[in-house]
Scaffold this motif. Structure first.
Motif, short mmCIF file in Angstrom:
data_model
loop_
_atom_site.label_atom_id
_atom_site.label_comp_id
_atom_site.label_asym_id
_atom_site.label_seq_id
_atom_site.Cartn_x
_atom_site.Cartn_y
_atom_site.Cartn_z
N PRO A 282 48.98 3.46 78.65
CA PRO A 282 48.47 2.23 78.01
C PRO A 282 49.03 2.07 76.61
CG PRO A 282 46.90 3.99 77.67
CD PRO A 282 48.11 4.61 78.35
N GLN A 283 48.88 0.89 76.05
CA GLN A 283 49.11 0.71 74.62
C GLN A 283 47.82 1.24 73.98
OE1 GLN A 283 51.37 -1.70 72.73
NE2 GLN A 283 52.56 -2.51 74.43
N SER A 288 41.25 -4.20 75.46
CA SER A 288 40.54 -5.43 75.83
C SER A 288 41.44 -6.62 75.50
CB SER A 288 39.24 -5.56 75.02
OG SER A 288 39.57 -5.71 73.65
N ILE A 289 41.04 -7.77 76.00
CA ILE A 289 41.78 -9.00 75.68
C ILE A 289 41.72 -9.26 74.17
CG2 ILE A 289 41.67 -11.52 75.94
CD1 ILE A 289 43.03 -10.13 78.32
N GLU A 290 40.61 -8.88 73.55
CA GLU A 290 40.48 -9.08 72.09
C GLU A 290 41.51 -8.22 71.34
OE1 GLU A 290 37.93 -8.52 74.15
OE2 GLU A 290 37.02 -10.52 74.11
N ASP A 291 41.66 -6.97 71.82
CA ASP A 291 42.67 -6.09 71.18
C ASP A 291 44.06 -6.68 71.35
OD1 ASP A 291 40.68 -4.27 70.61
OD2 ASP A 291 41.16 -2.94 72.28
N LEU A 292 44.33 -7.20 72.56
CA LEU A 292 45.64 -7.80 72.82
C LEU A 292 45.86 -8.99 71.88
CD1 LEU A 292 48.23 -8.12 74.53
CD2 LEU A 292 46.91 -9.55 76.09
N GLN A 294 44.66 -9.40 68.98
CA GLN A 294 44.95 -8.92 67.62
C GLN A 294 46.43 -8.57 67.48
OE1 GLN A 294 42.56 -5.78 66.13
NE2 GLN A 294 40.69 -7.00 66.11
N LEU A 295 46.99 -7.92 68.51
CA LEU A 295 48.41 -7.55 68.42
C LEU A 295 49.29 -8.79 68.46
CD1 LEU A 295 50.58 -5.39 68.21
CD2 LEU A 295 50.56 -5.18 70.69
N ILE A 296 48.93 -9.75 69.34
CA ILE A 296 49.73 -10.99 69.41
C ILE A 296 49.75 -11.65 68.03
CG2 ILE A 296 49.76 -13.35 70.34
CD1 ILE A 296 48.61 -12.17 72.98
N TYR A 297 48.58 -11.75 67.42
CA TYR A 297 48.54 -12.46 66.12
C TYR A 297 49.13 -11.62 64.99
CZ TYR A 297 46.68 -16.59 68.12
OH TYR A 297 46.58 -17.74 68.86
N ALA A 298 49.06 -10.29 65.13
CA ALA A 298 49.72 -9.45 64.12
C ALA A 298 51.23 -9.70 64.17
CB ALA A 298 49.42 -7.98 64.38
N ILE A 299 51.76 -9.82 65.39
CA ILE A 299 53.21 -10.07 65.53
C ILE A 299 53.54 -11.48 65.05
CG2 ILE A 299 55.05 -10.41 67.24
CD1 ILE A 299 53.81 -8.02 68.78
N LYS A 300 52.69 -12.44 65.39
CA LYS A 300 52.95 -13.82 64.91
C LYS A 300 52.93 -13.87 63.39
CE LYS A 300 51.55 -16.37 68.99
NZ LYS A 300 51.06 -17.62 69.52
N GLU A 301 51.96 -13.17 62.82
CA GLU A 301 51.84 -13.13 61.36
C GLU A 301 53.10 -12.50 60.76
OE1 GLU A 301 48.79 -14.33 60.11
OE2 GLU A 301 49.67 -14.18 58.11
N ALA A 302 53.53 -11.40 61.39
CA ALA A 302 54.70 -10.67 60.86
C ALA A 302 55.98 -11.47 60.99
CB ALA A 302 54.85 -9.34 61.59
N THR A 303 56.01 -12.40 61.92
CA THR A 303 57.25 -13.17 62.14
C THR A 303 57.06 -14.64 61.71
OG1 THR A 303 56.60 -13.46 64.45
CG2 THR A 303 58.15 -11.71 63.99
N ALA A 329 44.28 -15.22 74.81
CA ALA A 329 44.52 -14.31 73.67
C ALA A 329 45.61 -14.84 72.75
CB ALA A 329 44.92 -12.94 74.20
N GLY A 330 46.29 -15.91 73.17
CA GLY A 330 47.26 -16.54 72.27
C GLY A 330 48.72 -16.34 72.64
N ALA A 331 49.00 -15.75 73.81
CA ALA A 331 50.41 -15.56 74.19
C ALA A 331 51.06 -16.90 74.49
CB ALA A 331 50.50 -14.65 75.42
N ASP A 332 52.35 -16.99 74.21
CA ASP A 332 53.11 -18.21 74.50
C ASP A 332 53.81 -18.14 75.85
OD1 ASP A 332 52.89 -19.49 71.73
OD2 ASP A 332 53.69 -17.50 71.28
N ILE A 333 54.06 -16.92 76.29
CA ILE A 333 54.76 -16.70 77.56
C ILE A 333 54.08 -15.53 78.27
CG2 ILE A 333 56.97 -16.02 78.62
CD1 ILE A 333 58.34 -17.08 76.00
N ILE A 334 53.92 -15.67 79.59
CA ILE A 334 53.47 -14.53 80.39
C ILE A 334 54.65 -14.13 81.27
CG2 ILE A 334 51.86 -13.69 82.16
CD1 ILE A 334 49.99 -15.96 81.36
#
Ligand code: SF4
Ligand code: SF4
Length: 503
Positions: A282-283, A288-292, A294-303, A329-334
């Motif tokens: 696992p990562q 949870s979807i909430e954790d996912l 957070q990572l999506i938005y951390a990457i969006k924030e970083a970029t 959770a905020g993903a743009d692509i699955i």
């Protein structure tokens, strides 16, 4: 311990044709061929042969035939040769049986049970040689509606669009990591993606600095091992993909043995040279979807919210519900990877038995997102055994925005699907980091072969669309009316959302 295994292949050398040039001796990375000085003959150790066919293809006099060994056990539908051999291997090794590439079980390939429509009389077909055909594809979140402002004879779009990937055809190169394949293969994929107006995916091994110049065509992956992930890596890619799962081995991690971690790979992966690169299953920060999210938005924030973020999952029983969560959770692509997806190394028992076919997963995910009114919130990219342009067209009609190809791309370079990638001695110079063997892939030639494949498939896609009377890929997307099932059960047809042929 004496081995009770039968050789998988027989090597036949026609001594009338053989000129003892030793091309086969030099080309075989498994030491099958050797030169016997005393007898002045080239001979074989056929128990080493994996059936890669490199020798047969390069033999200048076509003196070699590599044939599956016809000597086998008594015919038995339950105790097949494969199951008996597996037990013998494990009785000798005491270990997990590894394999490479995709699942070769005779499971349904639904693409072959689905046929396409063609225009006849009432809705004229379109000739792609004379009419424009649009297969350009944009990946990312799409707005529900567009606001257009009119003023002094000009119209301007006032809706703020989310970041998009622009593809000249709905095909990308799937995640293939540096380390699993040689640098030359990574460079070939990068060059072909750049030349063809599409994207390659770095896989979980990072991106060598020498390939940063292809960053505009790279999807940079962030996987559980976080190999090679730093701000510059996130910054250089056109999109970022979070890898949760892989079709060939859902639910388990990865292992790149230390001997494959050369100086270059250690630098790119940011791990010490010669140490095993272990990707956890696992990562460890996502439960949870909430954790996912957070990572999506951390990457969006970083970029700087300038790049689409993709989340890749393996196709499993509850993919539709998971996909819904990923969109929320905020993903743009699955990215959805089916059971026939390939890998450099996986336990055979996992590869062959875990996961579901991509066709069923795609149809159910697309339908679930439509039912929930969130289909436009993310693009859907599917992978897992896409073999030809008809598979691409069927995938798009089933609801995909684009496909990833992996095995097909490697076959274009030279792979013969011998499934021994995990041994690191790929005779075609692909699944190896050995500097001497890697030279067998010339990026200039390999990228040309890849570009040719994409071009050929694009032409065929246009032909098929034209035959259906469709001139834009947008009109094909999710257009299941263009599909019919043949020989499928009502349940299968209902999951696929297509009618039976004749209806
Ligand atoms: S490559 Fe062909 S001709 Fe040359 S030694 Fe091998 S079998 Fe003989
Ligand atoms: S990449 Fe090489 S080792 Fe792997 S299946 Fe293809 S030819 Fe065999």
């Amino acid at each position: 311990m004496k081995s009770y295994m039968l050789p998988e292949f027989n090597v036949y050398r026609d001594l009338e044709r053989c000129v003892s040039c030793q091309v086969c001796v030099n080309q075989c990375t498994y030491m099958v061929h050797y030169y016997d000085e005393e007898e002045d003959l080239v001979k074989s150790r056929e128990e080493n042969c994996v059936g890669c066919l490199r020798c047969a293809m390069l033999c200048p006099t076509k003196a070699l035939k590599i044939v599956p060994n016809p000597t086998s056990y008594r015919e038995n539908h339950h105790w097949t040769r494969e199951s008996i051999s597996a037990i013998k291997v494990q009785a000798e090794s005491g270990g997990v049986i590894l394999t490479g590439m995709g699942c070769d079980k005779p499971q349904y390939t639904y693409w072959d049970r689905i046929v396409l429509n063609a225009s006849q009389v009432t809705n004229p077909s379109i000739d792609p040689l004379r009419e424009p055909m649009e297969i350009r594809t944009f990946l990312g979140k799409k707005p529900k509606e567009l606001s257009i402002e009119a003023g002094s004879g000009r119209y301007s779009l006032t809706t703020e669009l989310s970041p998009q990937l622009k593809l000249e055809m709905p095909i990308m190169f799937t995640a293939i990591s540096y380390g699993a394949v040689s640098f030359n293969v990574h460079e070939s994929l990068a060059m072909a993606a750049s030349e063809s107006g599409t994207y390659f995916n770095t896989g979980e091994g990072g991106l060598d600095r020498r390939l940063y110049r292809y960053g505009d065509h790279a999807i940079v992956q962030v996987a559980s091992g976080r190999f090679g992930v730093d701000p510059s890596y996130l910054e250089v890619g056109a999109a970022v993909e979070i890898k949760i799962g892989q079709g060939a081995k859902p639910g388990i991690g990865g292992h790149l043995p230390g001997e494959k971690v050369s100086r270059e790979i250690s630098r790119t992966r940011m791990i010490p040279k010669g140490t095993d690169a272990l990707s956890p299953a696992p990562q460890h920060d996502i439960y949870s979807i909430e954790d996912l999210s957070q990572l999506i938005y951390a990457i969006k924030e970083a970029t700087g919210y300038a790049k689409p973020v993709s989340v890749k999952i393996a196709a499993v029983h509850n993919s539709a519900a998971i996909a819904s969560g990923i969109v929320r959770a905020g993903a743009d692509i699955i990215a959805l990877d089916g059971i026939r997806g390939s890998t450099g190394a996986a336990p055979k028992i996992i590869r062959d038995n875990v996961g579901i076919p991509i066709e069923l997963a795609l149809a159910s995910v697309d339908q679930r997102l439509r039912d929930e009114g969130i289909r436009n919130e993310a693009s859907l990219v599917v992978a897992g055994g896409v073999r030809n342009s008809a598979d691409v067209v069927k995938a798009i009609a089933l609801g995909a925005d684009a496909v990833y190809i992996g095995t097909a791309a490697l076959i274009a370079i030279g792979c013969t699907v011998c499934q021994k990638c995990y041994m690191g001695r790929c005779p075609w110079g692909i699944a190896t980091t050995d500097p001497w063997i890697s030279k067998r892939v010339n990026p200039l030639i390999a990228s040309k072969r890849l570009s040719n494949l994409l071009r050929a498939w694009s032409l065929e896609i246009k032909e098929m669309m034209g035959g259906m009377g469709i001139n834009s890929i947008e009109s094909l997307r999710g257009n299941r009316e263009m599909l019919r099932g043949v020989g499928l059960t009502d349940k299968e047809l209902s999951i696929l959302g297509v009618r039976h042929a004749g209806e």
